[in-house]
Motif scaffolding. Sequence first.
Motif, PDB file in Angstrom:
ATOM      1  N   PHE A  24      44.326  -6.615  46.610  1.00 22.44           N
ATOM      2  CA  PHE A  24      42.865  -6.806  47.061  1.00 22.44           C
ATOM      3  C   PHE A  24      42.674  -6.476  48.257  1.00 22.44           C
ATOM      4  N   ILE A  65      29.818  -6.952  47.605  1.00 21.58           N
ATOM      5  CA  ILE A  65      31.118  -6.987  48.245  1.00 21.58           C
ATOM      6  C   ILE A  65      31.722  -5.522  48.671  1.00 21.58           C
ATOM      7  N   HIS A 109      39.195  -2.721  48.031  1.00 20.52           N
ATOM      8  CA  HIS A 109      39.252  -3.765  49.006  1.00 20.52           C
ATOM      9  C   HIS A 109      38.273  -4.881  48.378  1.00 20.52           C
ATOM     10  N   HIS A 110      39.020  -6.158  48.146  1.00 21.15           N
ATOM     11  CA  HIS A 110      38.130  -7.388  47.779  1.00 21.15           C
ATOM     12  C   HIS A 110      37.722  -7.429  46.281  1.00 21.15           C
ATOM     13  N   GLY A 159      36.594 -11.033  46.769  1.00 22.59           N
ATOM     14  CA  GLY A 159      36.559 -11.712  48.030  1.00 22.59           C
ATOM     15  C   GLY A 159      35.615 -11.079  48.904  1.00 22.59           C
ATOM     16  N   SER A 160      35.422 -11.811  50.096  1.00 22.29           N
ATOM     17  CA  SER A 160      34.062 -11.515  50.960  1.00 22.29           C
ATOM     18  C   SER A 160      34.698 -11.642  52.301  1.00 22.29           C
ATOM     19  N   ASN A 161      34.456 -10.430  53.122  1.00 23.10           N
ATOM     20  CA  ASN A 161      34.587 -10.483  54.601  1.00 23.10           C
ATOM     21  C   ASN A 161      33.432  -9.627  55.154  1.00 23.10           C
ATOM     22  N   GLU A 209      46.377 -18.045  52.662  1.00 25.34           N
ATOM     23  CA  GLU A 209      46.308 -17.216  51.566  1.00 25.34           C
ATOM     24  C   GLU A 209      46.136 -18.077  50.320  1.00 25.34           C
ATOM     25  N   ASN A 243      39.306 -19.839  52.485  1.00 32.04           N
ATOM     26  CA  ASN A 243      38.375 -19.262  53.530  1.00 32.04           C
ATOM     27  C   ASN A 243      39.077 -19.777  54.780  1.00 32.04           C
ATOM     28  N   HIS A 274      36.327 -15.491  55.986  1.00 34.80           N
ATOM     29  CA  HIS A 274      36.776 -14.326  55.075  1.00 34.80           C
ATOM     30  C   HIS A 274      37.321 -15.046  54.073  1.00 34.80           C
ATOM     31  N   HIS A 296      38.593 -15.365  49.778  1.00 38.91           N
ATOM     32  CA  HIS A 296      39.476 -14.879  48.696  1.00 38.91           C
ATOM     33  C   HIS A 296      39.027 -16.143  47.611  1.00 38.91           C
TER      34      HIS A 296
END
Length: 356
Positions: free
Chosen positions: A67, A107, A153-154, A174-176, A223, A320, A327, A329
């Motif tokens: 990811f 995302i 990515h994510h 995920g979210s960044n 993580e 997070n 950030h 996951h």
Amino acid sequence: MKAYILFLFLLTSACGADRPTTSRTAKDDLNPKMTNAVNSFLKTLDATQKAEVMHPLTDTIRYDWHFIPRERLGFNLKRMSEPQRKAAMNMVEVVMSDNGYAKIKDIIDLENVLRVLESRPPNDTRRDPENYAFLVFGDPAAKAPWGWRMEGHHISIHYTSVNGHISFTPSFLGSNPGHVLIEVPQKGKRVLGEEEDMGYELLNSLNAEQKRQVVLAEKSPYEIFSVNQRQVTGIERGNFEGIAMKDMTSAQKELFKKLISIYLDRYHVTLKNQQMKQLEKAGMDNLYFAWMGDTKLEMGKDKGHYYRIHGPTILIEFDNTQNDANHIHTVVRDLTDDFSEDLLKEHYAKSHSGGK
């Protein structure tokens, strides 16, 4: 601000697929719908593109998933024509709920936010909303087992069809940033906010003794424990930590079920119902909730938080911690059905024995 780029083809419906309003069995029309969507995508490809996208189901590439931003095998959105993009995203829309599909699009759009946040040029390839690639394993036009994935990515989502049964795990979103704070059109966006908020709501519903059971560590992990392995590692399958649903009050049980539903509601109702039936068969009371890190959500003060939902058949993780706890996951793993490996073993065993 020119680095902020909107891809309208991702912000509109790829196919306008209708959504079911009633519960259906695991072998309803989702499997043919998914099959038709993937076949439609493959028909848009020329011979060279098709060779790049299609791999045998037995290819170990299927298990090489991640990811993080990296170069990916397969055919990505950047190189697709508009009809190909539409067909590719239709594959995703068919297997997700409306809510889940919206998360996927949001995302992807966060890559534009990261370009601004990190002062990257519009043609930057590390934060790239078009670097999401598609692979197909096996032949969806045949009767044999097959699968496909979308990854970038994510986002890493995997679907495997075996004799009409669809496996939809592992499934990573995920979210960044977790919460967009800079001055861009997405300011205030929290793509995975409900997962975070409901986790805190369940945690804060517990009394002091219950919290002592649930909070395993004051510091959250950097993580998720299961990371990107073919099989879940880092968490022992039968080693349940935290508090079991059977030891919760009725109100707490309802909050726990709502938290689980937030994750399962990402997917087509058929897949959600399939997973819920599995959880009920294994016993909802056997699900555990565990926490690590800060127990209060305070923007700018939070040093990171993590929780997991763990039972005989499922593992859900939320973390997070990175980027000053902004950030996120999340992952859903089916401990009995990731990549549909158990069903594939059964299928191949029957095939080799003449189907007896």
